[in-house]
Write a protein that holds these residues in place. Structure first.
Motif, short mmCIF file in Angstrom:
data_model
loop_
_atom_site.label_atom_id
_atom_site.label_comp_id
_atom_site.label_asym_id
_atom_site.label_seq_id
_atom_site.Cartn_x
_atom_site.Cartn_y
_atom_site.Cartn_z
N SER A 71 0.88 -1.36 0.17
CA SER A 71 0.05 0.05 -0.03
C SER A 71 0.95 1.13 -0.04
N LEU A 72 0.11 2.36 -0.34
CA LEU A 72 1.07 3.70 -0.60
C LEU A 72 0.30 4.76 0.10
N ARG A 73 0.76 5.67 0.69
CA ARG A 73 0.21 6.76 1.02
C ARG A 73 0.92 7.90 0.81
N SER A 74 0.45 9.07 0.53
CA SER A 74 1.53 10.16 0.10
C SER A 74 1.11 11.20 0.51
N TRP A 75 2.28 12.36 0.87
CA TRP A 75 1.67 13.80 1.20
C TRP A 75 2.73 14.68 0.44
N GLY A 76 2.13 15.55 -0.29
CA GLY A 76 2.97 16.17 -1.15
C GLY A 76 3.69 15.37 -2.33
N ARG A 77 4.36 16.01 -3.34
CA ARG A 77 5.08 15.36 -4.20
C ARG A 77 6.08 16.28 -4.65
N PRO A 78 7.56 15.84 -4.80
CA PRO A 78 8.62 16.72 -5.36
C PRO A 78 8.08 17.04 -6.95
N ALA A 79 8.28 18.18 -7.27
CA ALA A 79 8.02 18.62 -8.69
C ALA A 79 8.57 17.94 -9.77
N ASP A 80 9.99 18.01 -9.66
CA ASP A 80 10.69 17.55 -10.59
C ASP A 80 11.65 16.29 -10.58
N GLY A 81 11.60 15.84 -9.28
CA GLY A 81 12.65 15.01 -8.84
C GLY A 81 12.47 13.51 -9.58
N ILE A 82 13.72 12.86 -9.91
CA ILE A 82 13.52 11.46 -10.72
C ILE A 82 14.77 10.72 -9.75
N ALA A 83 15.94 11.45 -9.77
CA ALA A 83 17.15 10.63 -9.65
C ALA A 83 17.65 11.21 -7.99
N TYR A 84 17.77 10.38 -7.19
CA TYR A 84 18.17 10.93 -5.68
C TYR A 84 19.27 10.04 -5.05
N THR A 85 19.70 10.67 -4.14
CA THR A 85 20.91 9.95 -3.16
C THR A 85 20.14 9.84 -1.77
N LEU A 86 20.50 8.72 -1.19
CA LEU A 86 20.09 8.40 0.36
C LEU A 86 20.79 9.24 1.21
N LYS A 87 20.34 10.27 1.68
CA LYS A 87 21.01 10.94 2.79
C LYS A 87 21.22 10.73 4.00
N GLU A 142 15.45 9.17 4.20
CA GLU A 142 15.66 10.69 3.70
C GLU A 142 16.51 10.79 2.40
N LEU A 143 15.98 11.15 1.64
CA LEU A 143 16.49 11.75 0.25
C LEU A 143 17.24 12.81 0.14
N ASN A 144 18.06 13.07 -0.55
CA ASN A 144 18.84 14.40 -0.63
C ASN A 144 18.23 15.66 -0.76
N ASP A 145 16.86 15.60 -1.18
CA ASP A 145 16.25 16.81 -1.30
C ASP A 145 15.16 16.94 -0.21
N GLY A 146 15.30 16.20 0.68
CA GLY A 146 14.40 16.06 2.00
C GLY A 146 13.09 15.52 2.00
N THR A 147 12.96 14.83 0.88
CA THR A 147 11.50 13.81 0.28
C THR A 147 11.96 12.61 1.57
N LEU A 148 10.77 12.59 2.15
CA LEU A 148 10.80 11.24 3.18
C LEU A 148 10.23 9.85 2.50
N LEU A 149 10.83 8.60 2.62
CA LEU A 149 10.00 7.21 2.27
C LEU A 149 10.07 6.65 3.68
N THR A 150 8.77 6.81 4.11
CA THR A 150 8.69 6.06 5.38
C THR A 150 8.24 4.71 5.02
N VAL A 151 8.85 3.55 5.74
CA VAL A 151 8.70 2.09 5.38
C VAL A 151 8.05 1.52 6.77
N ARG A 152 6.81 0.87 6.69
CA ARG A 152 6.31 0.17 7.58
C ARG A 152 5.83 -1.30 7.07
#
Length: 222
Positions: A71-87, A142-152
């Motif tokens: 299942s997926l639940r989202s709050w917001g969405r980065p405008a142009d993000g595709i590639a990220y680094t795990l911060k 936490e990705l390098n642009d501040g986006t959070l991927l919370t895993v449960r």
């Protein structure tokens, strides 16, 4: 006149669908270009395909593992993000490795282990190594642009009352806490983006084990 009106109405209804298709094609093209660059490194990278509800582990463009997103639940969405680094990654309960004390000569001498009897093989030293089963099932990436991927992970069938209570509190408090957090970030001039991913317990541990800080990933947004 009626024909013209019907044609105009059809055109107006078609426009949003066409815009969505163009946006999806643009995202797919950018994703392929970004993956090509990662594949050339011949190192492990990850694709969070939120549209297909799966996480891919890839090396040189070849998928070596596939994890389902239940299942997926989202709050917001980065405008142009595709590639990220795990911060940063943080877990409610971090895995712990036994600390090995290095003597400095001031401690009292400890008794030496009893040598093996003649004919008996020597005992191997007891060293505790972290395994996948030691990995947490609840954590935040936490990705390098501040986006959070919370895993449960899904709630275990043998969970006790305390675990069930905390699970449902976390689940339903989302609708209260995320707006408040978002307002706080907005006042500071920052956007708040978080994706809550529910995985099977084993797959959640595999992701934490494999996705190290500094690792690269791609995200296909829904």
């Amino acid at each position: 006149m009626r024909f013209i009106a019907a044609l105009l109405l059809t055109f107006l209804l078609w426009m949003p669908a066409a815009a969505d298709e163009l946006a999806e094609l643009a995202q797919t093209n950018r994703l392929l270009q970004a993956e090509y660059e990662l594949a050339k490194s011949e190192q492990l990278y990850f694709i969070f395909d939120l549209q297909a509800s799966q996480i891919l582990f890839k090396v040189s463009g070849v998928a070596v593992a596939r994890l389902p997103i239940l299942s997926l639940r989202s709050w917001g969405r980065p405008a142009d993000g595709i590639a990220y680094t795990l911060k940063k990654r943080s877990a409610r309960k971090e895995p712990e490795r036994e600390q090995i004390a290095i003597p400095d000569g001031k401690e009292e001498a400890k008794p030496q282990p009893v040598p093996p009897k003649p004919g008996e093989p020597p005992k191997a030293p007891e060293v505790q190594a972290l395994e996948i089963t030691d990995m947490p099932t609840e954590y935040v990436l936490e990705l390098n642009d501040g986006t959070l991927l919370t895993v449960r992970a899904t709630l275990a069938e043998d969970a006790d009352f305390k675990e069930k209570l905390r699970h449902y509190l976390d689940k339903y408090s989302w609708f209260v806490t995320r707006p408040l957090i978002s307002i706080s970030h907005h006042r500071q001039g920052n956007a708040y983006n978080e994706m809550l991913l529910t995985l099977p317990a084993r797959e959640a541990r595999m992701l934490y084990w494999s996705f190290q800080e500094g690792g690269r990933c791609l995200v296909r947004w829904p």
